[in-house]
Design a protein around this motif. Sequence first.
Motif, PDB file in Angstrom:
ATOM      1  N   GLU A   1      24.039  38.503  19.856  1.00 31.15           N
ATOM      2  CA  GLU A   1      25.303  38.035  19.285  1.00 31.15           C
ATOM      3  C   GLU A   1      26.440  38.902  19.797  1.00 31.15           C
ATOM      4  OE1 GLU A   1      27.338  37.137  14.912  1.00 31.15           O
ATOM      5  OE2 GLU A   1      25.643  38.513  15.066  1.00 31.15           O
ATOM      6  N   GLY A  18      30.765  36.475  17.482  1.00 31.68           N
ATOM      7  CA  GLY A  18      29.973  35.442  16.817  1.00 31.68           C
ATOM      8  C   GLY A  18      29.261  34.511  17.770  1.00 31.68           C
ATOM      9  N   ASP A  19      29.680  34.467  19.046  1.00 35.17           N
ATOM     10  CA  ASP A  19      28.978  33.636  20.028  1.00 35.17           C
ATOM     11  C   ASP A  19      27.561  34.173  20.233  1.00 35.17           C
ATOM     12  OD1 ASP A  19      31.154  32.019  20.405  1.00 35.17           O
ATOM     13  OD2 ASP A  19      31.775  32.919  22.317  1.00 35.17           O
ATOM     14  N   LEU A  20      26.618  33.258  20.344  1.00 29.46           N
ATOM     15  CA  LEU A  20      25.225  33.618  20.596  1.00 29.46           C
ATOM     16  C   LEU A  20      24.924  33.399  22.067  1.00 29.46           C
ATOM     17  CD1 LEU A  20      23.541  31.959  17.475  1.00 29.46           C
ATOM     18  CD2 LEU A  20      24.175  34.368  17.784  1.00 29.46           C
ATOM     19  N   ASP A  34      18.925  37.760  12.238  1.00 29.87           N
ATOM     20  CA  ASP A  34      19.177  36.459  12.854  1.00 29.87           C
ATOM     21  C   ASP A  34      20.201  35.730  11.998  1.00 29.87           C
ATOM     22  OD1 ASP A  34      19.162  33.817  13.695  1.00 29.87           O
ATOM     23  OD2 ASP A  34      17.006  33.741  14.014  1.00 29.87           O
TER      24      ASP A  34
END
Length: 347
Positions: free
Chosen positions: A78, A90-92, A344
């Motif tokens: 992340e 926040g982007d995975l 996660d």
Amino acid sequence: MTETNRSWVLDSYPDGMPEAGNWRLEEAPRPTPGAGQVLARAIYLSVDPYMRGRISKAANYAAGVQLGEVMHGGAVAEIVESDHPDWKPGDLIETMGFGWREWAVLDPETTGPNGLRRVDPSLGPIHAYLSYLGMPGVTAWLAMQDIGRAKPGETVLVSAASGAVGQVVGQIAKDAGARAVAVASSADKLAWCEEIGFDAGVNYRERADDLADAVKEACPDGIDVFFDNTAGPIHDAAMKNLALGARIVICGMVSNAGTFDQPDMGERHLRRILVARARMEGFLIFDHMARWDEARRALAAMAADGRLKFKTDRLDGIKHMPQAFVNLLTSRNFGKQLVQAGPDPTA
């Protein structure tokens, strides 16, 4: 947010089978991204058979890990900080360039396997981006498309059939209308292969003394496609049972992990290749990065339709990284081996 970063670095080159003591755990301050970079925290870290070549002093198809260097490896992570316009906190992401560590500063402009790929949780659990939606699954799909090319009614033999690549290969073969035969190390693993659609199986440990005969019993009409993830005695047994026009995919050599720097000794099969008019070809996913999304879409569709099932073996905590890798090399894992290094956010 923790202020420290734990990393596994290579402490010594293995002499034979790697051991946990070949790495040491180091702790340092959490890094800070520079201009155009991102800081990401590891959620899931991967161990894979190709890593055995990275810790050898012998020449390999990719640069090895130097003593004192962070161990190479892939991750689902992340982004926490970003100085790049295309990526935000926040982007995975998924990348093969993360390494065995909790935090990494990454360059989004990097291309190839170490580049950043977006993780879409709608396609499956995010850890699947290290298994059937990631490098193992993409390897299975592309190698079967380009080399295996299984046809209805053909027999496909898969070594390490319950592993990360093997279980996908078997289901791709079944989806093509072929007969899939598993080679694995235990009754439990063969039972899983049967559950996901394999038609027959060979326990190579129980049949070690007559492995070629065991393969013949499971493949009475010969092997049309042999997907080789192991090399070694399983390879020799398969080569004695080739059908006319067989295709042989050389994908891995995990059975040689304990003798990696020694000559790969075994039988010579040139006459069998000649008589069967067989084709043998090595496959490395790094040659096919342009088709990664194509394969991922196909695999996601199979999973959504219930045509693809997958087993994952997960250890919790970065402290388990070396042991997870040793488990993989010695068949003590069951399915794709992962380590969960952090929370996660989709769970």
